[in-house]
Design an enzyme around this catalytic site. Structure first.
Site, PDB file in Angstrom:
ATOM      1  N   GLU A 186      22.935  -1.658   1.121  1.00 57.44           N
ATOM      2  CA  GLU A 186      22.825  -3.082   1.513  1.00 57.44           C
ATOM      3  C   GLU A 186      22.520  -3.200   3.011  1.00 57.44           C
ATOM      4  OE1 GLU A 186      25.035  -6.042  -0.510  1.00 57.44           O
ATOM      5  OE2 GLU A 186      25.033  -4.898  -2.368  1.00 57.44           O
ATOM      6  N   SER A 215      14.745   0.745   4.115  1.00 55.57           N
ATOM      7  CA  SER A 215      15.094  -0.154   5.221  1.00 55.57           C
ATOM      8  C   SER A 215      13.991  -1.170   5.483  1.00 55.57           C
ATOM      9  CB  SER A 215      15.341   0.657   6.494  1.00 55.57           C
ATOM     10  OG  SER A 215      16.573   1.340   6.386  1.00 55.57           O
ATOM     11  N   ARG A 237      56.013  13.771   4.506  1.00 53.55           N
ATOM     12  CA  ARG A 237      55.718  15.142   4.932  1.00 53.55           C
ATOM     13  C   ARG A 237      56.450  15.455   6.235  1.00 53.55           C
ATOM     14  NH1 ARG A 237      53.738  20.081   3.288  1.00 53.55           N
ATOM     15  NH2 ARG A 237      52.775  21.133   5.070  1.00 53.55           N
ATOM     16  N   GLY A 281      45.622  20.066   4.722  1.00 49.53           N
ATOM     17  CA  GLY A 281      44.946  20.783   3.632  1.00 49.53           C
ATOM     18  C   GLY A 281      44.957  19.988   2.334  1.00 49.53           C
ATOM     19  N   GLU A 305      22.110   1.038  11.051  1.00 48.33           N
ATOM     20  CA  GLU A 305      21.001   0.852  12.005  1.00 48.33           C
ATOM     21  C   GLU A 305      20.311  -0.491  11.748  1.00 48.33           C
ATOM     22  OE1 GLU A 305      21.718   3.605  10.260  1.00 48.33           O
ATOM     23  OE2 GLU A 305      22.359   4.873  11.924  1.00 48.33           O
ATOM     24  N   ARG A 325      26.260  -8.398   2.078  1.00 47.14           N
ATOM     25  CA  ARG A 325      26.864  -7.608   3.168  1.00 47.14           C
ATOM     26  C   ARG A 325      28.319  -8.001   3.396  1.00 47.14           C
ATOM     27  NH1 ARG A 325      21.093  -7.743   6.398  1.00 47.14           N
ATOM     28  NH2 ARG A 325      20.196  -6.077   5.106  1.00 47.14           N
ATOM     29  N   ILE A 343      45.279  13.459   8.409  1.00 49.29           N
ATOM     30  CA  ILE A 343      46.735  13.274   8.326  1.00 49.29           C
ATOM     31  C   ILE A 343      47.303  14.053   7.131  1.00 49.29           C
ATOM     32  CG2 ILE A 343      48.537  11.549   7.788  1.00 49.29           C
ATOM     33  CD1 ILE A 343      46.831   9.560   9.509  1.00 49.29           C
TER      34      ILE A 343
END
Ligand code: COS
Length: 387
Positions: free
Chosen positions: A364, A132, A269, A341, A368, A244, A338
């Protein structure tokens, strides 16, 4: 105000989407499992101009601009995040060489990077003890006659096991000069004295190599310096601003894939006698995912548009990257939930998306660091405005 992409931007987006759906998507699970992107994919990206979207056509690029680049990365990331980061970083490196390089440097590297079949462009800034805070780097370059001699180590180099060229930052003035004593060098992937280390065993983005580098008496000609002596730190910062936008776009693409697959699953489902998408718990998750993806997209478009208009965009790129990456992690986490399992198995792509998305809040510039960039800019802006 018109938010519709222009004709060239739409063309690049369509081209990337078509290639992503036809070629990359069916290979994505294999790219993750085999930890390798087939050469045909990289060549295909090159053939379509997607390895140098914002590099001038005279240098072998597509010359389509920063917005088109962002749209293209999104499309590729929707299919495969490993391929997208490879594409994004190679674009960033080619762009930096085109922008900051001398004519002969641009002629030597940009065309080859754009083709996609001669190795990747890699960005070697971070070190084992300086991630950083790159101003604390210790890799050095000393002048010996007509050469520079590099000594030190770099860490977390994306695509480094198949590099055509590394942009390497090294100290060319004593440590007390801080960020004002760093220069930038173009080092070929096979340069003597450069050792490419073992690839990291990462949680995600497994198709894209991440390696450490060691420079032990690595000699490069004086002409390998990119930009002016001791002014390399700013090149890194400017390149990262653009990078970025690429990572924000990658995060959006991953989140979009997670959303689309979740919608499909929620329709198929059934639980308690209805498709699970009919339950409010699932609807709310889908709505939140959709909202985050759309907001991240708009933020990334703003940053890319400012860059293309040659206006300051550092803060906007940091905002886009912060929001898109954090949103992608949240969306991918919801996608796993969603899928229940099944989402926790390799039978569905949701778990891959979550593993891949996690990197986008780290590389990149961590979330923070983005907050530091945003807050500093806002403090400076409001302080100046208040005077
Ligand atoms: N564009 C152009 N110049 C910039 C810049 C930018 N976006 N950001 C900083 N600079 C310039 C400053 O203006 C300053 O110039 P002067 O020497 O003329 O004063 C110089 O660079 C040093 O800037 P600053 O003092 O802000 O540097 P810091 O050491 O405080 O670092 C941050 C600033 C934290 C923003 C920077 O270290 C950073 O981005 N860190 C994250 C690095 C990163 O993303 N690593 C991931 C690598 S890829 S995996």
């Amino acid at each position: 105000m018109d938010l519709t992409p222009g004709e060239t931007q739409r063309l690049v987006q369509r081209t990337a989407r078509e290639f992503a759906e036809r070629v990359v998507m069916p290979l994505a699970a294999g790219i993750d499992a085999n930890e390798s992107i087939p050469d045909a994919v990289l060549r295909g990206l090159g053939d379509l101009g997607l390895m140098a979207v914002n590099v001038a056509p005279e240098l072998g690029g597509a010359g389509a601009g920063a917005v088109a680049f962002a749209l293209a990365v999104q499309e590729i990331a929707r299919a495969c995040a490993s391929t997208a980061v490879t594409m994004s970083v190679t674009n960033m490196v080619g762009e930096a060489i085109a922008h900051f390089g001398a004519a002969d440097q641009a002629a030597r590297y940009c065309g080859e990077l754009a083709r996609g079949d001669r190795g990747l462009g890699c960005f070697a800034l971070s070190e084992p003890d300086a991630g950083s805070d790159p101003g604390a780097m210790t890799t050095s370059a000393r002048r010996e006659g007509a050469e520079w001699v590099l000594e030190g180590a770099k860490q977390w180099i994306s695509g480094g096991s198949a590099a055509r060229v590394f942009i390497v930052w090294a100290r060319t003035a004593p440590p007390e000069t801080g960020t004002r004593g760093i220069s930038c060098f173009l080092v070929d992937g096979d340069a003597p004295g450069l050792r490419v280390g073992r690839r990291e065993d990462k949680m995600g983005l497994r198709g894209s190599s991440t390696v450490p580098l060691e420079f032990a008496g690595c000699r490069v000609p004086a002409s390998a310096m990119l930009g002016a002596e001791n002014e390399g730190f700013k090149i890194a910062m400017m390149a990262l601003d653009g990078g970025r936008i690429g990572i924000a776009s990658q995060a959006i693409g991953i989140a979009r894939a997670a959303l689309e697959e979740s919608v499909r699953y929620a329709n198929d489902r059934r639980a308690f006698g209805v498709a699970i998408g009919q339950h409010q718990a699932i609807k709310w998750k889908l709505a939140d995912m959709n909202t985050r993806v759309d907001a991240a997209h708009l933020l990334s478009m703003r940053a890319a548009w400012l860059k293309e208009a040659r206006r300051p965009f550092s803060r906007e790129a940091a905002i886009a990257k912060l929001f898109a990456s954090e949103s992608a992690v949240a969306a991918c986490n919801d996608a796993v939930q969603i899928h229940g399992g099944y989402g926790y198995t390799r039978d569905f792509a949701a778990e891959r998306h979550l593993r891949d998305a996690r990197a986008t809040t780290i590389y990149e510039g961590t979330s923070e660091i983005q907050r530091i960039v945003i807050a500093r800019s806002e403090l400076a802006r409001l302080t100046t405005a208040g005077r």
